[in-house]
Design an enzyme around this catalytic site. Sequence first.
Site, PDB file in Angstrom:
ATOM      1  N   CYS A  78       0.817  -1.219   0.000  1.00  0.00           N
ATOM      2  CA  CYS A  78       0.000   0.000   0.000  1.00  0.00           C
ATOM      3  C   CYS A  78       0.855   1.276   0.000  1.00  0.00           C
ATOM      4  CB  CYS A  78      -0.999  -0.055   1.155  1.00  0.00           C
ATOM      5  SG  CYS A  78      -2.394   1.023   0.862  1.00  0.00           S
ATOM      6  N   HIS A 172      -2.983  -5.211   1.814  1.00  0.00           N
ATOM      7  CA  HIS A 172      -2.225  -5.420   3.061  1.00  0.00           C
ATOM      8  C   HIS A 172      -2.274  -6.875   3.513  1.00  0.00           C
ATOM      9  CE1 HIS A 172      -2.023  -1.089   4.222  1.00  0.00           C
ATOM     10  NE2 HIS A 172      -3.180  -1.004   3.600  1.00  0.00           N
ATOM     11  N   GLU A 174      -0.357  -8.213   5.437  1.00  0.00           N
ATOM     12  CA  GLU A 174       0.079  -8.225   6.850  1.00  0.00           C
ATOM     13  C   GLU A 174      -1.112  -8.125   7.799  1.00  0.00           C
ATOM     14  OE1 GLU A 174       0.487  -5.808   4.689  1.00  0.00           O
ATOM     15  OE2 GLU A 174       0.214  -3.825   5.594  1.00  0.00           O
TER      16      GLU A 174
HETATM   17  N1  GLN Z   1      -3.495   6.374   1.019  1.00  0.00           N
HETATM   18  C1  GLN Z   1      -2.263   6.107   1.708  1.00  0.00           C
HETATM   19  C2  GLN Z   1      -1.094   6.876   1.098  1.00  0.00           C
HETATM   20  O1  GLN Z   1      -1.237   7.573   0.162  1.00  0.00           O
HETATM   21  C3  GLN Z   1      -1.944   4.634   1.669  1.00  0.00           C
HETATM   22  C4  GLN Z   1      -2.910   3.884   2.537  1.00  0.00           C
HETATM   23  C5  GLN Z   1      -2.390   2.636   3.149  1.00  0.00           C
HETATM   24  O2  GLN Z   1      -1.195   2.356   3.221  1.00  0.00           O
HETATM   25  N2  GLN Z   1      -3.315   1.890   3.665  1.00  0.00           N
HETATM   26  O3  GLN Z   1      -0.006   6.772   1.590  1.00  0.00           O
END
Ligand code: GLN
Length: 198
Positions: A78, A172, A174
């Site tokens: 992410c 994710h 994790e």
């Molecule tokens: N929207 C977040 C960002 O731009 C990422 C979100 C996440 O890691 N769950 O960093």
Amino acid sequence: MKVGVLSLQGDVREHVSALIACAINPVEVRRPSELAQVDALVLPGGESTTIAQLSEIFGLYQPIKDRIAAGMPVYGSCAGMILLADSILDAKQGQKTFGGLDITVRRNAFGRQVDSFESDIEFSDGSPDLIRAVFIRAPWVEKIGPNVQVLATVDNHPVAVRSAALLATSFHPELTHDHRIHRYFIEEVARPALEKVK
Ligand code: GLN
């Protein structure tokens, strides 16, 4: 193999647990001396702008960028995917990434109504089993370079990609008890890449 988890912000503990479940004893990386001890690194989910800024404050920004450029295996989930991307759409003004992965990602791409959702998706690691993917204000990949392999998609948007020693997912793993992606990173991405440079 020594694997670090960049521990400035985000879901560090969850990645540490997932790595322990894969028989890795991870190092929490907060300073350049800790980065120097690791062979591979995990960039957690969290807030990509905050992680990038903190990495500058902690003197880790350039060292991480240099290690990635030198071939260090890295897995980003992410926010970690955003931090690995060479370019970002809908970036915060002046937002920096470590880069190295020849992709363009769109931040918060899935839109407001579906800010967060879970889905069982295919992951191209040779197993026919679906994987539970948790998306939280997730990016997707809008453009990939010629050497980038797509490992998973949602609505035709790549959400898991790999190029050489770099692996990134919009979701994710994790946050689930399925450690398949972490195992894939260790066994199929990091270990072969590190064997090659020995
Ligand atoms: N929207 C977040 C960002 O731009 C990422 C979100 C996440 O890691 N769950 O960093």
